[in-house]
Design an enzyme around this catalytic site. Structure first.
Site, short mmCIF file in Angstrom:
data_model
loop_
_atom_site.label_atom_id
_atom_site.label_comp_id
_atom_site.label_asym_id
_atom_site.label_seq_id
_atom_site.Cartn_x
_atom_site.Cartn_y
_atom_site.Cartn_z
N PRO A 1 0.83 -1.22 0.00
CA PRO A 1 0.00 0.00 0.00
C PRO A 1 0.86 1.26 0.00
O PRO A 1 0.35 2.36 -0.22
CB PRO A 1 -0.82 -0.13 1.29
CG PRO A 1 -0.07 -1.09 2.16
CD PRO A 1 0.69 -1.99 1.23
N GLU B 1 2.12 -7.96 8.62
CA GLU B 1 2.46 -6.53 8.62
C GLU B 1 3.29 -6.16 7.39
O GLU B 1 3.77 -5.03 7.27
CB GLU B 1 3.23 -6.16 9.89
CG GLU B 1 2.42 -6.29 11.17
CD GLU B 1 1.15 -5.43 11.13
OE1 GLU B 1 1.23 -4.26 10.74
OE2 GLU B 1 0.08 -5.97 11.49
N ARG C 1 -3.92 -8.61 -20.38
CA ARG C 1 -4.84 -8.31 -21.49
C ARG C 1 -4.24 -7.34 -22.49
O ARG C 1 -4.79 -7.12 -23.56
CB ARG C 1 -6.20 -7.83 -20.98
CG ARG C 1 -6.20 -6.56 -20.20
CD ARG C 1 -7.52 -6.35 -19.51
NE ARG C 1 -8.59 -6.04 -20.45
CZ ARG C 1 -8.72 -4.87 -21.07
NH1 ARG C 1 -7.84 -3.92 -20.87
NH2 ARG C 1 -9.72 -4.66 -21.90
N ASP D 1 -11.03 0.77 -24.96
CA ASP D 1 -11.44 0.68 -23.56
C ASP D 1 -11.20 1.97 -22.79
O ASP D 1 -10.36 2.78 -23.15
CB ASP D 1 -10.67 -0.44 -22.85
CG ASP D 1 -11.34 -1.77 -23.08
OD1 ASP D 1 -12.57 -1.81 -23.07
OD2 ASP D 1 -10.61 -2.76 -23.27
N1 SAH Z 1 1.72 -2.88 7.53
C1 SAH Z 1 1.74 -2.62 6.13
C2 SAH Z 1 0.51 -3.20 5.43
C3 SAH Z 1 0.58 -4.68 5.29
S1 SAH Z 1 -0.80 -5.32 4.44
C4 SAH Z 1 1.75 -1.11 5.90
O1 SAH Z 1 1.19 -0.39 6.72
O2 SAH Z 1 2.29 -0.67 4.88
C5 SAH Z 1 -0.18 -6.91 3.99
C6 SAH Z 1 0.23 -7.07 2.55
O3 SAH Z 1 -0.90 -6.90 1.72
C7 SAH Z 1 1.27 -6.10 2.03
O4 SAH Z 1 2.57 -6.54 2.33
C8 SAH Z 1 0.99 -6.09 0.53
O5 SAH Z 1 1.62 -7.19 -0.09
C9 SAH Z 1 -0.50 -6.32 0.48
N2 SAH Z 1 -1.29 -5.10 0.29
C10 SAH Z 1 -2.18 -4.57 1.16
N3 SAH Z 1 -2.77 -3.47 0.65
C11 SAH Z 1 -2.27 -3.30 -0.59
C12 SAH Z 1 -2.48 -2.33 -1.62
N4 SAH Z 1 -3.32 -1.31 -1.47
N5 SAH Z 1 -1.78 -2.47 -2.77
C13 SAH Z 1 -0.90 -3.48 -2.93
N6 SAH Z 1 -0.65 -4.41 -1.99
C14 SAH Z 1 -1.31 -4.33 -0.83
#
Ligand code: SAH
Length: 266
Positions: free
Chosen positions: A90, A117, A154, A169
Site C-alpha cells: 500500500p 504486517e 490483457r 477501452d
Molecule cells: N503494515 C503494512 C501493510 C501490510 S498489508 C503497511 O502499513 O504498509 C499486507 C500485505 O498486503 C502487504 O505486504 C501487501 O503485499 C498487500 N497489500 C495490502 N494493501 C495493498 C495495496 N493497497 N496495494 C498493494 N498491496 C497491498
C-alpha cells in the site's frame, strides 16, 4: 510470450482464478507463462516458518527476508538474467493503466505477495519497484498481484482476441468508455424511478456509422467531463473530439451561469 513468477504463501488463492477466463486461455495457448511459487518451499526449518516478530516490539508479524531472497535466487537461476521484482504494497506507487502498458512490454516480471504486517524492510534491496493498487489496506498481496497480472496480461498481444476493443477501452486514450447496449431493444425495469420501459438510443440502431461514431465520442467525452475531468488534461484527443469537448464545456458553463442567475432572482 511473457513470463510471470508469483511468490506467495497462499498458492491456491492465485491458481484457482488463473484457470478461468481470458488469462486462463492465454496460459493454455502459451502466450503467458505463469508460475506460482510457494514461499514455504524456500524455508529450511522443519516448520517452514516464513514470519517472525518485529524488532522493537509491537503488534503483528513480519515476513522474514531469507525465504524471499532464496525464492528470488531460484527464480533468477531458472529464468536467467536480471529480474524485474515488483513488491505489492500500500506504500507503493499507484498502479494505473499507464503502468500496466509499461509492464506489458517486459518479457518477465516477479510479483511478491506480502502478508501480516508486510515485508522485512531489507527485502526492498532486491525489489525493482513497489506498486499499490489503491489507497486501502488488504490482508495480503495475492489480490493485488492478480489485479496487476490481469491488467498487464490483457495488453500482451494476442491475449484479448479483438485488439480494437482494447484500444477503445476506458483509459486507453485517457477517456472513459462510451455507454454500451445489446439486445433486447426494450426492457421493462422496476428501478428507483418506478416501473418503466428502457430503450436504446435511436442512433445506435440507425445504421448510420458516421453518426454512431460521433455519438460515441460525445458520450465518452461527456462522461469523462462529468465523472473524471482530471483525466482530460492528459487525454489524446483528435480535432473532432476537441471541438465536441469545447461545446460540452460551453454547455456546462452556460448551465452554471443559468443556475446563478436563477439564484439571484430568488
Ligand atoms: N503494515 C503494512 C501493510 C501490510 S498489508 C503497511 O502499513 O504498509 C499486507 C500485505 O498486503 C502487504 O505486504 C501487501 O503485499 C498487500 N497489500 C495490502 N494493501 C495493498 C495495496 N493497497 N496495494 C498493494 N498491496 C497491498
Amino acid at each position: 510470450m511473457m513470463t510471470v513468477d508469483i511468490v506467495t504463501i497462499f498458492p491456491a488463492m492465485i491458481e484457482q482464478p488463473l484457470a478461468a477466463g481470458i488469462v486462463g486461455r492465454a496460459i493454455e495457448r502459451g502466450l503467458l507463462d505463469v508460475k506460482v511459487r510457494d514461499l514455504r518451499d524456500f524455508t529450511t526449518d522443519r516448520h517452514r516458518v516464513v514470519d517472525d516478530v518485529p524488532y522493537g516490539g509491537g503488534p503483528g508479524m513480519v515476513l522474514k527476508p531469507e525465504p524471499i531472497f532464496r525464492a528470488l535466487d531460484a527464480i533468477a537461476a531458472e529464468r536467467g538474467g536480471a529480474l524485474t521484482v515488483i513488491m505489492t504494497s500500500p506504500q507503493g506507487r499507484r498502479f494505473t493503466q499507464v503502468e500496466a502498458e509499461r509492464l506489458s512490454g517486459l518479457q518477465h516480471i516477479v510479483l511478491l505477495c506480502g502478508r501480516y504486517e508486510g515485508f522485512d524492510e531489507r527485502v526492498r534491496d532486491r525489489v525493482t519497484e513497489e506498486l499499490s493498487i489503491g489507497d486501502y489496506v488488504l490482508t495480503g498481496g495475492e489480490l493485488p498481484a492478480m489485479v496487476i497480472l490481469d491488467a498487464v496480461a490483457r495488453l500482451v498481444p494476442g491475449v484479448v482476441g479483438d485488439e480494437q476493443s482494447v484500444a477503445q477501452d476506458t483509459f486507453s486514450r485517457g477517456l472513459l468508455n462510451h455507454p454500451q447496449y445489446t439486445r433486447p431493444a426494450t426492457i421493462r425495469s422496476t428501478g428507483a424511478a418506478g416501473e418503466r420501459d428502457l430503450g436504446v438510443p435511436e442512433v445506435l440502431m440507425s445504421g448510420n456509422h458516421a453518426e454512431i461514431r460521433r455519438w460515441r465520442k460525445r458520450e465518452a467525452l461527456a462522461r469523462t467531463l462529468a465523472r473524471r475531468p482530471d483525466l482530460l488534461d492528459a487525454a489524446s484527443l483528435d480535432e473532432e473530439e476537441e471541438r465536441i469537448l469545447r461545446e460540452l464545456r460551453e454547455l456546462q458553463d452556460g448551465r452554471i451561469e443559468g443556475l446563478q442567475e436563477g439564484k439571484a432572482e430568488e
